[in-house]
Design an enzyme around this catalytic site. Structure first.
Site, PDB file in Angstrom:
ATOM      1  N   GLY A   1      12.070  42.608  44.043  1.00  0.00           N
ATOM      2  CA  GLY A   1      12.376  43.953  43.570  1.00  0.00           C
ATOM      3  C   GLY A   1      13.214  44.683  44.601  1.00  0.00           C
ATOM      4  O   GLY A   1      13.434  44.190  45.713  1.00  0.00           O
ATOM      5  N   LEU A   2      13.677  45.841  44.236  1.00  0.00           N
ATOM      6  CA  LEU A   2      14.515  46.643  45.129  1.00  0.00           C
ATOM      7  C   LEU A   2      13.759  47.045  46.393  1.00  0.00           C
ATOM      8  O   LEU A   2      12.518  47.081  46.400  1.00  0.00           O
ATOM      9  CB  LEU A   2      14.970  47.911  44.406  1.00  0.00           C
ATOM     10  CG  LEU A   2      16.002  47.750  43.291  1.00  0.00           C
ATOM     11  CD1 LEU A   2      16.117  49.048  42.496  1.00  0.00           C
ATOM     12  CD2 LEU A   2      17.353  47.333  43.860  1.00  0.00           C
TER      13      LEU A   2
ATOM     14  N   GLY B   1      11.823  49.302  48.698  1.00  0.00           N
ATOM     15  CA  GLY B   1      11.023  50.480  48.387  1.00  0.00           C
ATOM     16  C   GLY B   1      10.359  50.444  47.025  1.00  0.00           C
ATOM     17  O   GLY B   1       9.742  51.423  46.602  1.00  0.00           O
TER      18      GLY B   1
ATOM     19  N   GLY C   1       7.769  48.717  46.139  1.00  0.00           N
ATOM     20  CA  GLY C   1       6.315  48.608  46.251  1.00  0.00           C
ATOM     21  C   GLY C   1       5.808  47.199  46.472  1.00  0.00           C
ATOM     22  O   GLY C   1       4.606  46.944  46.394  1.00  0.00           O
ATOM     23  N   LYS C   2       6.711  46.271  46.769  1.00  0.00           N
ATOM     24  CA  LYS C   2       6.319  44.868  46.947  1.00  0.00           C
ATOM     25  C   LYS C   2       5.278  44.697  48.044  1.00  0.00           C
ATOM     26  O   LYS C   2       4.252  44.030  47.844  1.00  0.00           O
ATOM     27  CB  LYS C   2       7.556  44.003  47.269  1.00  0.00           C
ATOM     28  CG  LYS C   2       8.601  43.977  46.189  1.00  0.00           C
ATOM     29  CD  LYS C   2       9.801  43.131  46.585  1.00  0.00           C
ATOM     30  CE  LYS C   2      10.513  43.612  47.837  1.00  0.00           C
ATOM     31  NZ  LYS C   2      11.081  44.969  47.716  1.00  0.00           N
TER      32      LYS C   2
ATOM     33  N   SER D   1      14.788  39.210  47.813  1.00  0.00           N
ATOM     34  CA  SER D   1      15.418  38.040  47.167  1.00  0.00           C
ATOM     35  C   SER D   1      16.256  38.467  45.958  1.00  0.00           C
ATOM     36  O   SER D   1      15.868  38.228  44.827  1.00  0.00           O
ATOM     37  CB  SER D   1      14.380  36.985  46.786  1.00  0.00           C
ATOM     38  OG  SER D   1      13.205  37.548  46.229  1.00  0.00           O
TER      39      SER D   1
END
Length: 197
Positions: A31-32, A34, A36-37, A105
């Site tokens: 994910g982008l 920031g 929340g990963k 990624s």
């Protein structure tokens, strides 16, 4: 390829998995910046631990302090970052762990390669679906502001692309949800995948 190097096959891993009382799995959170990963990975790690699962989190920032400290942010370096992380994830999963990878990624081909490296091991591509506007508003490290000001080049979502997953195994939404609520679907899937036969 060096023909003097061969893959060493050890005793069947299933015996180790039985000892741990779980089956392995890899959850690859993308994910982008920031989105929340990392926060979700931490929540899932803690939750699974309370259920007796043996978990390892491979966080992109942490890996860039050591294993991947020699890599930059070009497309080629990002691909190598994913490759190295996937190889480590596979080794840890082969040992019986539930592995949670938290890595931007941004390219589909690299994520597909990570899945291929996992081979026979259960692999979930998990898309942390958070809008660019929300990620920028959060901006926990101040990176979006720096990227918008031109102080950071090749920043995913601003000056470098992010290719949305076309068919993720799981999508986690974070906007308007608590961390626990965002993490719950992944917790449930990993509990199911890692349950002993």
């Amino acid at each position: 390829m060096n023909t003097t190097i061969r893959w060493q096959a050890y005793a069947p891993r299933q015996a180790r998995w039985a000892q741990l009382g779980q089956r392995p799995a890899i959850a690859w959170l993308t994910g982008l910046p920031g989105s929340g990963k990392t926060t979700i990975s931490d929540a899932v790690d803690r939750r699974l631990a309370t259920h007796g699962r043996h978990v390892c989190v491979l966080d992109g920032d942490n890996l860039r302090h050591g294993l991947c400290s020699d890599l930059g942010f070009s497309a080629a370096d990002r691909a190598e970052n994913v490759r190295r992380t996937a190889e480590v994830a596979r080794l840890m999963a082969e040992a019986g762990l539930v592995v949670i990878v938290s890595l931007i990624s941004p390219f589909r081909a690299d994520r597909a390669r990570a899945r291929a490296i996992a081979g026979h091991l259960p692999f979930l591509e998990v898309y942390v679906d958070t809008s660019l506007a929300t990620c920028e508003a959060r901006d926990p490290k101040g990176l979006y502001a720096r990227a918008r000001a031109g102080a950071i080049t090749a920043f995913t979502g601003v000056s470098a692309p992010y290719e949305l997953p076309e068919g993720p195994d799981l999508t986690l939404r974070t906007q308007g949800l608590t961390v626990a609520a965002s993490a719950e679907p992944l917790c449930a899937r990993l509990m199911e995948l890692s349950a002993s036969a």
